[in-house]
Design a protein around this motif. Structure first.
Motif, PDB file in Angstrom:
ATOM      1  N   ARG A 172      -6.894   9.724   8.372  1.00  0.00           N
ATOM      2  CA  ARG A 172      -6.155   8.501   8.701  1.00  0.00           C
ATOM      3  C   ARG A 172      -6.391   7.489   7.568  1.00  0.00           C
ATOM      4  N   VAL A 173      -5.325   7.165   6.828  1.00  0.00           N
ATOM      5  CA  VAL A 173      -5.476   6.299   5.661  1.00  0.00           C
ATOM      6  C   VAL A 173      -4.442   5.177   5.717  1.00  0.00           C
ATOM      7  N   VAL A 174      -4.732   4.109   4.987  1.00  0.00           N
ATOM      8  CA  VAL A 174      -3.768   3.018   4.798  1.00  0.00           C
ATOM      9  C   VAL A 174      -3.485   2.891   3.312  1.00  0.00           C
ATOM     10  N   TYR A 175      -2.211   2.864   2.969  1.00  0.00           N
ATOM     11  CA  TYR A 175      -1.793   2.608   1.596  1.00  0.00           C
ATOM     12  C   TYR A 175      -1.571   1.112   1.438  1.00  0.00           C
ATOM     13  N   VAL A 176      -2.343   0.490   0.530  1.00  0.00           N
ATOM     14  CA  VAL A 176      -2.182  -0.937   0.230  1.00  0.00           C
ATOM     15  C   VAL A 176      -1.215  -1.015  -0.947  1.00  0.00           C
ATOM     16  N   ALA A 177       0.022  -1.401  -0.660  1.00  0.00           N
ATOM     17  CA  ALA A 177       1.142  -1.216  -1.591  1.00  0.00           C
ATOM     18  C   ALA A 177       1.200  -2.290  -2.669  1.00  0.00           C
ATOM     19  N   GLY A 178       1.973  -1.974  -3.721  1.00  0.00           N
ATOM     20  CA  GLY A 178       2.342  -2.940  -4.745  1.00  0.00           C
ATOM     21  C   GLY A 178       3.740  -3.461  -4.460  1.00  0.00           C
ATOM     22  N   SER A 179       4.385  -3.967  -5.490  1.00  0.00           N
ATOM     23  CA  SER A 179       5.720  -4.533  -5.331  1.00  0.00           C
ATOM     24  C   SER A 179       6.734  -3.467  -4.957  1.00  0.00           C
ATOM     25  N   THR A 227      -9.956   5.599   7.749  1.00  0.00           N
ATOM     26  CA  THR A 227     -11.232   5.989   7.142  1.00  0.00           C
ATOM     27  C   THR A 227     -11.182   5.813   5.632  1.00  0.00           C
ATOM     28  N   ALA A 228      -9.978   5.532   5.082  1.00  0.00           N
ATOM     29  CA  ALA A 228      -9.842   5.306   3.645  1.00  0.00           C
ATOM     30  C   ALA A 228      -8.683   4.359   3.370  1.00  0.00           C
ATOM     31  N   LEU A 229      -8.861   3.529   2.339  1.00  0.00           N
ATOM     32  CA  LEU A 229      -7.787   2.692   1.820  1.00  0.00           C
ATOM     33  C   LEU A 229      -7.361   3.262   0.473  1.00  0.00           C
ATOM     34  N   ILE A 230      -6.094   3.587   0.345  1.00  0.00           N
ATOM     35  CA  ILE A 230      -5.534   4.058  -0.918  1.00  0.00           C
ATOM     36  C   ILE A 230      -4.775   2.882  -1.515  1.00  0.00           C
ATOM     37  N   CYS A 231      -5.314   2.306  -2.568  1.00  0.00           N
ATOM     38  CA  CYS A 231      -4.727   1.088  -3.123  1.00  0.00           C
ATOM     39  C   CYS A 231      -3.753   1.401  -4.253  1.00  0.00           C
ATOM     40  N   PHE A 232      -2.699   0.604  -4.350  1.00  0.00           N
ATOM     41  CA  PHE A 232      -1.668   0.784  -5.368  1.00  0.00           C
ATOM     42  C   PHE A 232      -2.252   0.856  -6.769  1.00  0.00           C
ATOM     43  N   ASN A 233      -3.210  -0.021  -7.064  1.00  0.00           N
ATOM     44  CA  ASN A 233      -3.845   0.008  -8.389  1.00  0.00           C
ATOM     45  C   ASN A 233      -5.293  -0.456  -8.273  1.00  0.00           C
ATOM     46  N   ASP A 234      -5.984  -0.453  -9.397  1.00  0.00           N
ATOM     47  CA  ASP A 234      -7.401  -0.804  -9.409  1.00  0.00           C
ATOM     48  C   ASP A 234      -7.629  -2.264  -9.032  1.00  0.00           C
ATOM     49  N   LEU A 235      -6.742  -3.158  -9.459  1.00  0.00           N
ATOM     50  CA  LEU A 235      -6.916  -4.571  -9.136  1.00  0.00           C
ATOM     51  C   LEU A 235      -6.850  -4.786  -7.629  1.00  0.00           C
ATOM     52  N   THR A 236      -5.904  -4.137  -6.982  1.00  0.00           N
ATOM     53  CA  THR A 236      -5.809  -4.219  -5.521  1.00  0.00           C
ATOM     54  C   THR A 236      -7.088  -3.713  -4.872  1.00  0.00           C
TER      55      THR A 236
END
Length: 328
Positions: A172-179, A227-236
């Motif tokens: 179960r993951v959440v994608y923290v999106a970019g633009s 259980t994990a956050l998959i972020c759009f980029n390193d800054l996020t």
């Protein structure tokens, strides 16, 4: 003034300064001597217009503050300088209309233009492709647009990153999106959605690709109980980790976090960030090669998409049995 002092016409001075061999050596020497005495420096713009080349190239990018773009542009700048070109770099407000207007404004000031991670709609890209000034599209692939293109294979790299998380037991993951305007964001989200074939259920929280954006949405991402956050980029990812630390959530003991791009800060935060290493130098070299070919009116085939590599560090780990909130 140089022409008058040397007793020649302004056209002769122009020919001498542009290296025209039609001027006799003695006359050229006289003009150079007078110019040196008067500390005269020829106008690069005027000389460029006379020669049919400004010796300027432009680069438009979304965010000058993002180290990812800096590294890529720096590589292009080295190549351009070696070939005798100056590079004009511009960013914009983040809207597609502003980027398009900036591109149109630059077309009259440069010999060629590079659009880095462009947000311009396909219709606008087609308009730019119809202009006489060469335009190269970097980090975006659009079928039906007649522009040279080169991009990093975001989809495959993100699938490999999801595979790493799946091996650690994450489901179960959440994608923290970019633009939403970013082609890279669309490709990365497409891969995260496709990770259902790995047994991963994904949710999405919108953000803007900045440290502050990641910080601001981390708590709402946690509300999905991932259980994990998959972020759009390193800054996020850096912003998200900062907020998790403030909330007392341990990384990766409670929640794993990943980034993308492998900018310098990714190695130096605590914990060091699991991410995808984008081939920034290779991307810059390929972009310049494509523009160079277009400047010579030698259109070649667009380069294939470049491979990116997953880099596993300490921000990812096996699934925890529960998330600590720091309140017990």
């Amino acid at each position: 003034m140089v022409a008058k002092a040397a007793g020649v016409s302004t056209a002769t001075v122009s020919r001498v300064m542009s290296g025209n061999p039609a001027v006799s050596p003695d006359l050229a020497a006289r003009v150079h001597a007078v110019a040196e005495e008067m500390a005269y420096r020829p106008s690069g713009a005027a000389r460029g217009l006379a020669l049919g080349s400004l010796r300027n190239v432009g680069v438009i990018l979304p965010d000058l503050a993002n180290a990812y773009f800096f590294d890529t542009v720096k590589q292009m700048h080295h190549a351009a300088r070696t070939d005798g070109y100056r590079m004009l770099v511009a960013d914009y407000s983040g809207t597609a209309d502003d980027e398009y207007s900036t591109a149109v404004d630059l077309l009259g000031q440069v010999d060629g233009l590079i659009l880095l991670s462009s947000r311009i709609p396909v219709s606008g890209l087609k308009d730019l492709a119809a202009q006489s000034t060469p335009v190269v599209l970097v980090n975006r692939v659009e079928l039906g647009v007649d522009l040279p293109m080169v991009a990093v294979d975001n989809f495959t790299a993100m699938m490999e990153l999801c595979g790493h998380l799946a091996q650690l037991g994450h489901r179960r993951v959440v994608y923290v999106a970019g633009s939403d305007l970013s082609w890279q964001n669309r490709e990365r989200w497409r891969a995260v959605e496709m990770s259902k074939v790995l047994g991963i259920e994904s949710f999405r929280v919108d953000s803007d690709g900045t440290i502050e954006g990641g910080f601001n949405v981390a708590e709402s991402a946690l509300a999905q109980e991932p259980t994990a956050l998959i972020c759009f980029n390193d800054l996020t990812a850096v912003g998200a980790i900062s907020k998790l630390r403030e909330l007392g959530v341990r990384v990766p003991a409670d929640v794993s976090v990943t980034g993308f791009d492998d900018v310098e800060i990714a190695r130096h935060i605590a914990p060091p960030l699991t991410t995808v290493q984008s081939p920034k130098a290779q991307l810059g070299d390929q972009a310049w090669r494509l523009l160079q070919e277009a400047l010579r009116n030698e259109p070649g085939a667009s380069a294939p998409m470049l491979d990116a590599k997953v880099v596993i560090r300490d921000s990812t780990g096996p699934v925890s049995t529960g998330v600590s909130t720091g309140t017990d």
